[in-house]
Scaffold this active site. Structure first.
Site, PDB file in Angstrom:
ATOM      1  N   LYS A   1      37.376  42.375  41.732  1.00 15.99           N
ATOM      2  CA  LYS A   1      38.210  43.303  42.488  1.00 15.99           C
ATOM      3  C   LYS A   1      37.993  44.762  42.056  1.00 15.99           C
ATOM      4  O   LYS A   1      38.187  45.680  42.833  1.00 15.99           O
ATOM      5  CB  LYS A   1      39.674  42.894  42.383  1.00 15.99           C
ATOM      6  CG  LYS A   1      39.899  41.561  43.103  1.00 15.99           C
ATOM      7  CD  LYS A   1      41.320  41.106  43.141  1.00 15.99           C
ATOM      8  CE  LYS A   1      41.482  39.897  44.036  1.00 15.99           C
ATOM      9  NZ  LYS A   1      40.952  38.638  43.455  1.00 15.99           N
TER      10      LYS A   1
HETATM   11  C1  LIG Z   1      40.640  37.488  44.166  1.00 16.13           C
HETATM   12  C2  LIG Z   1      39.732  36.498  43.547  1.00 16.13           C
HETATM   13  C3  LIG Z   1      39.056  35.523  44.301  1.00 16.13           C
HETATM   14  C4  LIG Z   1      39.274  35.346  45.786  1.00 16.13           C
HETATM   15  O1  LIG Z   1      38.650  36.340  46.544  1.00 16.13           O
HETATM   16  P1  LIG Z   1      39.047  36.572  48.080  1.00 16.13           P
HETATM   17  O2  LIG Z   1      38.264  37.750  48.506  1.00 16.13           O
HETATM   18  O3  LIG Z   1      40.525  36.799  48.103  1.00 16.13           O
HETATM   19  O4  LIG Z   1      38.664  35.322  48.824  1.00 16.13           O
HETATM   20  C5  LIG Z   1      38.149  34.700  43.653  1.00 16.13           C
HETATM   21  N1  LIG Z   1      37.965  34.785  42.316  1.00 16.13           N
HETATM   22  C6  LIG Z   1      38.613  35.682  41.556  1.00 16.13           C
HETATM   23  C7  LIG Z   1      38.368  35.714  40.095  1.00 16.13           C
HETATM   24  C8  LIG Z   1      39.512  36.582  42.139  1.00 16.13           C
HETATM   25  O5  LIG Z   1      40.158  37.483  41.361  1.00 16.13           O
END
Ligand SMILES: *Cc1c(COP(=O)(O)O)cnc(C)c1O
Length: 464
Positions: free
Chosen positions: A112
């Protein structure tokens, strides 16, 4: 570039307005009015480019003339300058045709950061231009909260308040939120569940007067700018390995997987895309049967994917329904009322052309962490393991390598990693003292009026 709402009833907006708005006023999500297209020469120019150059080359097409290329190039370079790997998103080979793309070299050790570090800077630029302040309020079950705090804490124009369920996030996740410096960031431990936190945040946003008074805003994954920044993951792997490339994506709110489809619409040679789901398998069932069905959420070892109604799915539905806002509106209405949504035959067939999917339970997740360590010496986190297992279980495209998005650092989920591999994953050097840093947090009950008065007394916007 102009953006339209997936529900067809909100005004079209430009990039900066969409950035600041988040959700559209008709309850829909913003999508580009048309898909820009990279031609063969554009894609050829990406070959061997560094990560920031790939972000600039792909994302600027979604911004257009609102930000000049030189200024955007500087913002992007600044966003990734503090990452702790020179390649920013390094590729590691697991098998002759299977690669990991490490997306955990940012400040909070999850993917993120890759979008939010840039989004925080775009927010700051927009607010400075407008002479405005913003109060970001969000609920987190773990990763988004710390990434949002790290993205916004250096902006003098943003105050950030993150609610998390007390005792229900990992110690590393909590400390990443509670040890961040800055008197404009506030971690709030709520005596309740993640859903309680989310309900409190929703209630705040429903209070129009308070929303205006504090200039409330959100940075969750419905924000278009986050999606646009994530398209670069796919372009970067293709630029490094030479296209076409297939991908396996650990999926929760469907932001990353949707960005894979967007990369394809942009013209990039994305071959197969496999969605890796944990036991919360709403998307895998939708792809198998053509029907989306709401079920209760089951806690798993990959908590950031414990979601049964992925919000970015609406953006894909918009494309599957021939960009008809009316059709999206009536289907979302149906889903809200009945907890069910059935795709027509054509839309279902198109969905299956775009994505494969495989659901993986906790036992298979642990087994995959163990086998990856045995076979390649790599420690992987449980979210990444779900996608590796999904890639291995899917009949793969023979003519392209598969890149698994490694979405979190193993040290972010030490309990699951240790359980699977008997090895304790170390935090990277710059976070080595995380467990000794002084924590700063506010504890609160499920008390909306307490939250309101806390915001009023701490948000600088309120005093302005
Ligand atoms: C947020 C997250 C996901 C999921 O990603 P999306 O884009 O919401 O499908 C997968 N793995 C981790 C470690 C995350 O923080």
């Amino acid at each position: 570039m102009r953006y339209q709402s997936t529900r067809g009833q909100a005004a079209d907006l430009g990039f900066e307005e969409v950035l600041l708005a988040g959700l559209a006023s008709d309850g829909g999500l913003y999508v580009p009015g048309h898909w820009p297209v990279m031609n063969a020469a554009d894609i050829d120019r990406l070959r061997g480019a560094d990560y920031p150059s790939v972000v600039t080359a792909t994302m600027h097409r979604f911004i257009g003339d609102e930000i000049s290329v030189p200024e955007f190039t500087r913002l992007v370079a600044d966003s990734y300058a503090g990452f702790d790997h020179k390649a920013v998103a390094p590729l590691k080979q697991l098998d002759h045709d299977l690669w990991l793309m490490e997306l955990f070299h940012g400040p909070t050790l999850a993917f993120k950061d890759y979008a939010l570090q840039l989004v925080g800077r775009l927010f700051d630029r927009a607010l400075t231009r407008r002479g405005e302040h913003l109060t970001i309020v969000g609920a987190t079950s773990g990763d988004t909260g710390s990434a949002a705090i790290e993205a916004c804490r250096t902006s003098a124009r943003i105050d950030t308040f993150i609610l998390f369920p007390k005792g229900r996030v990992s110690e590393v996740q909590r400390r990443q939120m509670t040890t961040a410096p800055g008197d404009n960031v506030h971690a709030i431990a709520v005596d309740g569940t993640f859903d309680d936190c989310q309900d409190m945040v929703k209630a705040l946003f429903a209070d129009a007067a308070l929303k205006r008074e504090l200039s409330l805003s959100a940075v969750n994954s419905i924000n278009w700018a986050r999606i646009a920044a994530q398209i670069a993951f796919y372009a970067f792997a293709i630029s490094a390995l030479g296209g076409p490339v297939s991908f396996a994506v650990p999926t929760g709110n469907f932001g990353n997987s949707y960005a894979a489809a967007a990369a394809r619409w942009l013209g990039l040679p994305v071959a197969q895309v496999t969605i890796g789901a944990n036991s919360n398998d709403a998307l895998a069932r939708l792809i198998a049967t053509g029907t989306l069905e709401r079920r209760a959420v089951t806690p798993t070892l990959s908590p950031s994917m414990d979601i049964q109604a992925p919000s970015n799915l609406e953006r894909l539905l918009f494309e599957l329904f021939g960009r008809s806002g009316e059709e999206v509106r009536s289907q979302m209405d149906e889903f809200r009322k009945t907890g069910k949504l059935a795709l027509g035959k054509e839309a279902h067939a198109e969905l299956k052309r775009l994505f494969a999917a495989h659901a993986v339970d906790d036992a298979a997740t642990l087994q995959t962490m163990q086998s990856v360590l045995a076979e390649s010496g790599e420690l992987i986190d449980p979210h990444t393991a779900v996608a590796v297992a999904a890639a291995r279980a899917t009949a793969r495209d023979q003519h392209s390598p598969t890149v698994v998005l490694a979405t979190a650092h193993p040290a972010k989920f030490p309990d699951a990693v240790t359980r699977a591999t008997k090895r304790h994953p170390d935090l990277p050097g710059r976070l080595a003292d995380l467990l000794q840093r002084k924590e700063r947090l506010t504890e609160m009950g499920k008390d909306l009026s307490a939250l309101r008065s806390f915001l009023r007394s701490h948000a600088r916007r309120a005093a302005a």
